[in-house]
Structures are given as C-alpha cells and as structure tokens.
Design a protein around this motif. Structure first.
Motif, PDB file in Angstrom:
ATOM      1  N   VAL A 130       0.879  -1.303   0.001  1.00  7.77           N
ATOM      2  CA  VAL A 130      -0.104   0.038   0.001  1.00  7.77           C
ATOM      3  C   VAL A 130       0.656   1.345  -0.017  1.00  7.77           C
ATOM      4  N   LEU A 133       1.238   2.136  -3.615  1.00 11.80           N
ATOM      5  CA  LEU A 133       0.161   1.707  -4.646  1.00 11.80           C
ATOM      6  C   LEU A 133       0.221   2.103  -5.810  1.00 11.80           C
ATOM      7  N   GLN A 134       0.311   3.347  -6.040  1.00 11.21           N
ATOM      8  CA  GLN A 134       0.293   3.988  -7.364  1.00 11.21           C
ATOM      9  C   GLN A 134       1.079   3.418  -8.168  1.00 11.21           C
ATOM     10  N   THR A 136       2.698   0.322  -8.052  1.00  5.76           N
ATOM     11  CA  THR A 136       2.425  -0.857  -8.247  1.00  5.76           C
ATOM     12  C   THR A 136       1.259  -1.017  -9.367  1.00  5.76           C
ATOM     13  N   ILE A 164      -4.614  -6.880  -4.368  1.00  5.21           N
ATOM     14  CA  ILE A 164      -4.435  -5.416  -3.835  1.00  5.21           C
ATOM     15  C   ILE A 164      -5.739  -4.868  -3.461  1.00  5.21           C
ATOM     16  N   ILE A 168      -6.752  -3.422   0.613  1.00 10.06           N
ATOM     17  CA  ILE A 168      -7.361  -2.297   0.916  1.00 10.06           C
ATOM     18  C   ILE A 168      -8.801  -2.415   1.524  1.00 10.06           C
ATOM     19  N   PHE A 176      -6.804   3.565   3.127  1.00 10.10           N
ATOM     20  CA  PHE A 176      -6.088   3.712   1.397  1.00 10.10           C
ATOM     21  C   PHE A 176      -7.331   3.642   0.767  1.00 10.10           C
ATOM     22  N   LEU A 180      -6.990   4.721  -3.337  1.00  6.71           N
ATOM     23  CA  LEU A 180      -7.456   3.926  -4.565  1.00  6.71           C
ATOM     24  C   LEU A 180      -8.465   4.539  -5.366  1.00  6.71           C
ATOM     25  N   TYR A 183      -6.738   7.537  -7.299  1.00  4.63           N
ATOM     26  CA  TYR A 183      -5.980   6.659  -8.564  1.00  4.63           C
ATOM     27  C   TYR A 183      -6.979   6.271  -9.655  1.00  4.63           C
TER      28      TYR A 183
END
Length: 1047
Positions: A130, A133-134, A136, A164, A168, A176, A180, A183
């Motif tokens: 996490v 995260l972006q 990944t 993933i 979350i 998080f 997400l 994103y």
C-alpha cells in the motif's frame, strides 16, 4: 565523540542515496558523559577523536582493550561510560527493500522473471504494497497493456489486482480507500484495460466449478473491478469518440448472462460462490449506471430478484439480502432511471406493495407480542413509527408530483398507499394506550411530517392524533407544554422545507378546535394553542412564498413578522435565528443602519456577565465567545461598525459609552478603552462637520385583494433612500408590483377598492414630526445636532391637505382655508429593523387661524435655522437665504402675511370668534418676530459677509470708511435697482455720487437700525410690513433723511 562520527557517516550515507528520503529514529539514546578534567584539552583537538572507532566491530578490530569495569582505554584518552547505542529505521517512499515488490516495479529490466514476480506479489507484506500503491498499479496495467498477445499475463495481473483490492478492503488498510479512488479517478490511464478485465472475469464466471477460490476472491473485489472497467471505457470514448460501442455493450451483456447462468446452475461446487456473490452483489448494482444500463438491467434485475426471493424464503443471509434490496431500490429511485425507463414503474410500485405488506406484518407482531406491560419494547415501537412515516413520505409515493394521467393510472392500479399506511399508523398509535406518554414529544415531528402530506383524507384521519397527544400529556402533567414546544419547532422546519399549505391550516384549525371545545379542561387552553399555531402557519406560509423572491423588501417584511411572533411567544432560539436571517438581507442591500438595529435586538438579550452562553445564543460561527459578556462585546463592536457606515453616529456613541464603561470599570481593558474613546471623538466630530442628507418619508398604501396578506389593505411609512425623489420611489414600488395601478388621490380608498381583486398603490410624501430629546429642549443647540432628530428617531408623521368651507373670498383666500391633517403613528421608530413600518392614522381639521399660526411658526423656524447656519459658516452660499427672504418679503403667491391682517386683525372677526383672541395675539407676536428677524439678524449676516470680503480684498479707500454699492445682492433678479449702503463714518456725501451714479434716488424705508449697520430697502417691497405690533413702527424716509437721522 561517537555521535559526531555517526552524524558524519549519516551525512555521507544520505549523499550517496540522493533519491531517497529518510526518517532516522533514535530508538535508544543513552549517553552518560563524565570527562576527566585533565583530558578536556586533549579532546578539543578533533583529530584525536575522529580517528577513534565508532562501532563495536571497529573497537575489536583495532584491539582496544577494556581497561576496567567503568572505563575504556582509547589510545591517548580514557573515557568512562562514554558510549551509547543507536538503532536506525530507514523508510523510503521511492525505494523498497522487498525483493519481490522491487522485481515487479522494475519488471522491464528482467522480463524473464515477470511471471514469477507477479505470483510472488501475493506474498508481499500488505503494508509494503500500500505504500507503493500507485507505482504497483501502474506496473500491473503496463504489464497488461504491453503483453496483449498473451492471456497468461492478463490472468496474473487480474489476480494481482484482486489481491491489492482485497488488501485495501482489510480493516487494517481501510484508510487507503480514498487513495485507490483517487488513482482510478485521476491517475489511471489504461484505455484498453476494460476488454481484458471483462474477458478474465467472464472466464472465471463461466468456469466457476474449477475456479471457485479465484472467483470467490473476485466477488469481493467486484466493485472496484467494475470501476476500473467503467473508467477505462470512459477514457477510451474520450480518445476515440465512442468507437466499438456495440462491441462493448455485447461484452457486458455476455458477462451478465454468464452471471445469470452460474446462479441458475445446480452445481454443488458453486454454492459458496453464489452465497459470496449475494453478499457482494450489491456492488453489481453499479452496473445499472453503465451506458448499456438498459441491457444490464434486463439481465441483472431478474437475476437479483430471483435470488433474493430464494434466500429470503429459506431465511439465508438476511443481512446481505437487505443490503442488496436497499441498493437496488436506491438506484431504481434515481430520477433519470425512472424517467428513461417507463416499465420500471410497475416494478417500483410492486416493491412498494411488498414493503407495505412487510410493515403491516411488523405491526401485527408488535401488537400481539410487544404491547402488554410486561413485554413492551419501546425501541421496537419507535422503529415501527419511524419506518412507517419514512415509507409514507418517500418521494415516489407523492402522487401530486406526477402528471394527471400518470397519477390516475397509478391510483387505479395501486391506490394511494399513503392513505393505507397512514390509517395503520393512526390505529397503532391509539393501540398504545398508557404507553403513549413515552413517545411525547419525540413522535410529534414524525406525526407532523405525516399530516403535512397533501392528501385530504389522510390529513383528516391523522390530525386528531395531535389532540390525543395534548390530552395524554395533560393527563400526566396538567399541561401540554412539551408538545406545544415541539410542534412549533418542527412546524417551522417542515414549512420552510416546502411542506404545508392553506388547506392544511384550515383543516388543522377546524379539526383541533372541534376536539378542544368538547373537552372539559382543554377548551380554553386548547383553543389558545390552536390559534397560536394557525398564526404561526400564516406567517411561515407567507415567508416560504417569498423566500426566493427577488424582492428583498417583501422577504424582510415576512421575516420580521415571523421573528416578532417568536418574540411574542418567548421562543428565543427561533427569534434569534430569524434575526440573523433579517440581518443578512440588510447586509445584501447595504442597509447598514437597519442591520445594526437588528443585531442590537440580539445584544439586548445578553448580560454583561460571565454567565455561560447557551448554544442558541451563538448561532453564528464568527463569534468566538464562551460567556455572555464576551459575546455582547463582539456584537457591540459589529453594531457600532454598522452604525458608522450608516452615518448614525449618535447611536454609535451611545453604545461606545456603554462599552467604555465596561472596559474601564469591569474588564479593566485600557487598550480597548482608548480605542473606544478615539472612536467616540471621531463620531462627535463627524456629527458637527459631515453633512448628512435628509431622507424623505413616504406613506404607501397597498389596497386590493391582489396583494399578499402581509401587505393587503395596509398602509406603511417608508424611509426613502438618500437623495431619492418621490418619482423615483414610486417607480421603484411599481417595479416590484408591475400589475399594480397607482392611485391619483391621497384620500382614503373606498371599501370597493379594498375588496377588489386588483392591486392599487397609494403613495405620497409626509412630514416627520420632530421628537427632540429633553436634554436639547429650550437650549441653544447647533443646527447640525438638531437636524439629525428631524428625520431620525421619529414615529409620528403628518400629511395635510387644504379644505375650503363656505364661500370663497376672492380678495383673501386665508379666511376660509381649513386643513385636513392626518397624523400617522408607527409601532416602532424609524429608522429601525426595517426601512418601513405599518401605521395607524388619526385625522383632525385645522382652522384657518391655526393654519396661519402654524405657517408663520414654520417660516420663522426656517429663517432662524438658515441664519444660524450662515453665522456658523460664513463660506456658505448666500443664494438660498436670499431666495427665502425674497419669497417672504415679496411673495408671488397668496399675498404673504399681509392677508392675515385683513382676515383676522379686524373687529368683525373678533366679534364672531372671541375664543380666538389669544391665538390672534400669538400671530401678531410671530409676525413681529419675523419682521425683526428678517430686517436685523438675517441681513446682518449678508452684510457681515460682504463687509468682511471688502477688507480681505483690500478694496477700501481707508480703514475707517467702507462703502459698498451693490445691485441685486439679496433680491437678485427680483429686486433690480435695490441699493444697499454700509458705512461706519458720517462722511458719506462724497460717496453718494458713486453709489447713485446710475440709479435714481428713491423713497426707502428702514427698520431696527444699529449703531454699525444701516439697511435701506425700496418702499414698495416693504409695504407689507406696515403693521403695528408691540410698539414697533415702520416708517418711510428719503435716503438722505434716513442716513442723517442715524448719524
């Protein structure tokens, strides 16, 4: 010493890791430093200690021996207990120490390990994932897009994405979720990801028996998978303008068909998947918002309803079933859904019938098992009432909002379900028996909301519940104060929100009055309560009607009506609420004076004390006060500021003095005291030096039934704006009421006009009656000070119109000139919290003699006022004074006061009106006073100014003599050839030729000569002064005789 070395090494470490950001945490820091005094100088040389070991390993490698229990021998110096331990933790937002995650992020450097890295991702610690995260997610979608020829990576990427999303969803990483969402909304850019995600998900669903575990995980992540699909397609449409739209719709249709087939299969292996899908199926409801929503609904809705029915019958997963049903209804209730899908109405109302039956069953269970004293459950009953009222008031059941055709169709097929549930609520209430008191006043609001539904039979059936509540509370407390307070509070909220109408007000009054009058003890108090609520309803309905009206004056009037009502019934919280609504309206219109008076009403509710402020006293966020004294201080500061902007410095001074008293003797805040006193000084200076325009006042009557109730057949006194003429004011009124007709007369309207359906506006100018404060009366006060009170702090106004009685006298119109005077009195002084107030009128007739007295008195006051202004400021223009004198000395209309002598100063009038002897003597005094004033004080001002000007310009032939010959000084164009001579020397003859060179000597008259100034006038102009009053004699003389006689 070791810390110094450590810092250098950390700096070197940071130098080598420029792309990283570090957080160095010193977990344990123990440093006891005891230096021997004889080693201090050695340690001042940095070369001595920088070469020493900084770690235990270096210590052992260099062979330093431990010299004792409490000391270490480090070469040239021995340091006792001079060591410490440091543990560091390095966190990076760009670099990771996890090999598996690093391999995925750097996948392009070694593509041969890509499949392994994707599989290993599922084993990485969630906290590490996490944090990146972006990065990944970018890596996963890049892998999917750049390896489009292989289905292997699509499946692996899909599994990694599900992993993933599952992370979350874990409670540990729930915070998080916004990351997400952000994103997907802002950073996600894979325009073709929707095809691959849809394909993999369809494959899992079709092979549910083999891929049970993977599909179950995918069900939990279904919401975000659909969000990625939708966002990808939206980005694709933006780039390629809806290319391949049909193909996308077919893929969705195929996907949902696969869901349907799986749910209809009888395979035992898919049992867990079906339960899991039901638990997370509410996420599928999002698909109803897709561009292909028509096809999606055709597949999903039958699937969902069938599964719901099956599970509800088996009593399986009740919580999941309720959540799914709730989400379905929420989406179906969306207006665009209902508007674009006509067949949804049947489904909606079918669901409503189901809900209605469910609520009825709930009511049956309550009545049978939870009503008796032993098993009564307050919370269950409370839940029932709130649920039933919520069902009744939901938007989809409000038939009056639909077209007449649609309303008829729904009513024919389903009836009005509101009536059915309303009758059931009524019956359940009456079944409560002695338990009713437990629901008062909490249930007053829901019942009120139900009765306000615009269905007449429902209202007739439920309004009597209010009387039952009154009766119940009266039985226990000998009153119904709690019920009354609650219904007033809730009624304000509901009506302002759009509920309630005139029909409701009539029904409420009729039904409750009938019940109250039949009750032995509630007849009087109940009737008073009903009257109170009806009055409130009238005001609230008026307020709601004009709440969004562009005419802010009407909004102000209705707001004042409501706040006055709340003040009358002592509802302080609501009163303050509407005070601030009024204040906001005034600020929008730049009515600073009225805004100040409005806030002052709030300030008057407070005390200069340390008593804590109740919550309702501080309804505005801008006030930061904990005590009433602090809040009052802040309010006063704001009010003074508004009074200053409105040029009402007299009012600002009053509040400033009160504040200064608190600062000096209670708060001892001398800094604030000095600031307050400086403001006061400026206000006093403004009063004397700043010219304030005087607004006019207008009486305005609104006649006819076409006006709103708060204006209808009423008269108001308006305070005009600065420099606003009557024509401009009338134009402004007619703009607000474009259909109104302006009345041409000032006489009171007839009853036919008042009862007519039209709109008639009557407007005319009135004169405010001065109400001078006692401290200024009978004292020489500056005109600037007195002039404020001529148009401020007034509540009485006069309008006079001439009326003739008897035959007209062609020689003297004063003899039968009567006045019809109307005195208007307002309930509040102007200015106030409004620029207008309703008035009451009292008419009186003024006799001709009284009219003459009043006219002379006003004229004298006007002359005196202007004289005082000129004496105070010699720089003022002389033209207004000269015009005033010209109008009095040589009147062009009605002959001046010489006609008063003919009309009243004769034996005939005295014989016919012996009671007027005192008034006649008073009129003589006023005439004599005016003569003296005009010929002495007024002209002294004129000549003083002229004489001073001559000396200032150095135009005199000597300091002892000054002769000024001027034409048209006082009378200007009216009195040509008038000659004024000012002299302070008997040697005037040599100047006569200069003075009268182009002017024929004429007979002149003089009055009240002083030792310094001589006034000379044409005799024709002064013939009207030939009256004897108080031994005052006017006489005629030639120029030479006049001058010699006085020297």
């Amino acid at each position: 010493l070791q810390l110094s070395v450590l810092c250098e090494r950390i700096a070197l470490f940071k130098e080598n890791q420029k792309q990283s950001s570090f957080l160095v945490c010193l977990k344990t820091f123990m440093w006891k430093k005891v230096l021997r005094s004889n080693q201090t100088k050695k340690l001042e040389d940095s070369s001595v200690y920088l070469s020493l070991p900084s770690t235990k390993l270096e210590l052992e490698e260099k062979g330093y021996a431990n010299t004792g229990k409490n000391s270490q021998n480090l070469g040239t110096c021995t340091i006792s207990k001079d060591s410490f331990q440091i543990a560091t933790l390095v966190c990076s937002t760009k670099l990771t120490q996890n090999v598996d995650l690093l391999g995925l992020l750097k996948w392009r450097s070694n593509t041969s390990l890509l499949q392994q890295n994707l599989c290993q991702l599922m084993k990485v610690d969630g906290g590490e994932v996490v944090k990146f995260l972006q990065d990944t997610l970018d890596a996963l979608f890049n892998i999917m897009m750049e390896n489009s020829d292989s289905d292997t990576f699509d499946t692996l990427v899909f599994d990694a994405l599900v992993f993933i999303i599952g992370l979350i969803a874990d409670r540990k990483f729930q915070h998080f979720n916004p990351v997400l969402e952000t994103y997907i909304r802002k950073h996600f850019s894979a325009t073709l990801a929707y095809t691959k995600l849809t394909k993999v998900l369809k494959n899992y669903v079709e092979n549910a028996e083999k891929l049970t575990e993977q599909l179950l995980m995918a069900m939990k992540a279904l919401e975000y998978i659909f969000k990625f699909i939708v966002r990808s397609r939206v980005l694709f449409n933006q780039l390629y303008e809806n290319k391949d739209e049909a193909e996308f719709m077919n893929s969705l249709r195929s996907l949902f068909t696969s869901f349907n087939d799986m749910m209809n299969s009888n395979s035992e292996n898919t049992g867990m998947v079906k339960v899991g899908l039901l638990s997370h199926e509410s996420n599928c409801v999002l698909s109803l918002k897709f561009p292909a929503r028509k096809y999606c609904r055709e597949i999903l809705l039958p699937l969902m309803t069938e599964q719901l029915k099956s599970h509800l019958e088996k009593q399986e997963e009740p919580k999941a079933c309720c959540q799914l049903l709730s989400d379905i209804m929420e989406v179906l209730y969306r207006k665009d859904v209902v508007r674009n899908t006509t067949h949804m109405h049947d489904m909606l109302y079918s669901h409503q019938r189901v809900f209605l039956r469910a609520i009825s069953q709930y009511a049956d269970v309550l009545s049978k098992k939870f009503l008796d004293q032993a098993n009564f459950e307050l919370q269950l009953w409370n839940n029932y009432f709130h649920l039933a009222v919520a069902f009744l008031t939901q938007e989809s059941l409000q038939l009056e909002n639909f077209s007449s055709d649609k309303r008829t169709k729904i009513f024919q097929k389903y009836q009005d379900m509101r009536r059915q549930i309303g009758f059931e609520i009524r019956d359940m209430w009456y079944n409560l028996g002695p338990h009713k008191i437990k629901f008062i006043p909490e249930m007053v609001g829901p019942v009120l909301e139900m009765t306000l539904v615009p269905e007449i039979e429902l209202r007739k059936a439920t309004i009597p519940i209010f009387f039952d509540m009154m009766q119940c509370e009266f039985h226990f407390t000998c009153g119904f104060q709690r019920f009354e307070n609650e219904i007033i509070t809730k009624l304000d909220h509901e009506v302002e929100g759009g509920r309630g109408d005139e029909q409701y007000k009539v029904l409420f009054q009729k039904i409750l009055l009938e019940h109250c009058r039949k009750h032995k003890y509630l007849a009087r108090t109940g009737e008073n309560f009903v009257t109170l609520v009806v009055r409130l309803l009238e005001r609230l309905l008026d307020y709601r009607t004009i709440m969004h009206d562009e005419n802010k004056e009407n909004r102000m009037s209705c707001t004042v009506n409501v706040l006055n009502f709340y003040k009358e019934i002592d509802r302080e919280e609501m009163y303050i609420r509407y005070l601030y609504k009024l204040c906001d309206l005034h600020r929008e219109c730049d009515n600073y004076t009225e805004a100040a008076y409005t806030l002052l009403l709030h300030a008057k509710l407070l005390k200069w004390s340390d008593e804590q402020c109740a919550a309702h006293l501080t309804q505005r966020e801008g006030y930061q006060a904990t005590t009433q004294g602090q809040l009052k201080d802040q309010l006063y500061q704001e009010i003074i500021n508004y009074f200053d902007k409105g040029k009402m410095w007299e009012e600002a001074i009053v509040l400033s003095k009160e504040l200064a008293e608190q600062y000096e003797n209670e708060m001892f805040d001398f800094e604030q005291l000095s600031a307050s006193l400086r403001k006061q000084a400026q206000f006093y200076e403004n009063i004397v030096k700043v010219i304030r325009p005087k607004p006019d006042y207008f009486a305005v009557g609104y006649y006819g039934m076409g006006f709103p109730s708060f204006l209808r057949n009423k008269m108001f006194m308006y305070r005009g704006k600065e420099y606003e003429r009557r024509e401009d004011f009338e134009a402004r009124l007619l703009t607000q009421f474009p259909n109104a007709e302006q009345m041409k007369t000032t006489t009171p309207p007839s009853e036919d006009t008042k009862s007519s359906p039209g709109q008639y506006i009557q407007c005319f100018k009135v004169k405010p009656i001065l109400n001078l404060p006692a401290k200024f009366q009978n004292k020489p006060v500056s005109e600037q000070i007195v002039s404020f009170y001529t148009v401020n702090e007034v509540h009485k106004f006069q309008y006079s119109r001439p009326v003739r009685k008897g035959e007209k006298d062609p020689d003297n119109e004063f003899a039968n000139m009567w006045l019809e005077r109307t005195t208007y009195t307002t309930a509040y002084k102007l200015p106030g919290i409004l620029r207008w107030f309703e008035v009451k009128s009292v008419s009186t007739e003024i006799s001709p003699l009284e009219n003459a007295l009043e006219t002379m008195q006003l004229a004298n006051e006007k002359i005196s006022s202007m004289v005082q202004r000129h004496l105070s400021d010699p720089n003022l223009p002389i033209n207004p004074l000269s015009m005033l004198l010209n109008g009095i000395v040589d009147p062009a209309v009605m002959g001046g006061f010489a006609n008063y002598e003919k009309a009243f100063f004769n034996d005939k009038y005295m014989q016919e009106h012996p009671e007027d002897h005192e008034k006649i003597e008073k009129l003589k005094d006023l005439i004599a006073w005016q003569v003296r004033l005009k010929l002495s004080e007024t002209l002294s001002v004129v000549f003083f100014i002229l004489f001073a000007s001559v000396f200032a310009l150095g135009c005199c032939s000597s300091r002892k003599t000054a002769v000024i010959a001027l034409s048209q000084v006082v009378y200007f164009e009216k009195m040509i050839h008038s000659v004024f001579i000012i002299t302070v020397s008997p040697h005037f003859e040599k100047y006569m030729s200069l003075v009268c060179r182009d002017t024929q000597p004429r007979a002149l008259s003089s009055y009240e000569f002083s030792s310094e100034l001589i006034y000379i006038f044409p005799s024709t102009a002064l013939s009207s002064f030939s009256v004897n009053c108080h031994n005052t004699q006017l006489y005629y003389a030639t120029i030479k005789e006049t001058l010699y006689a006085n020297f």
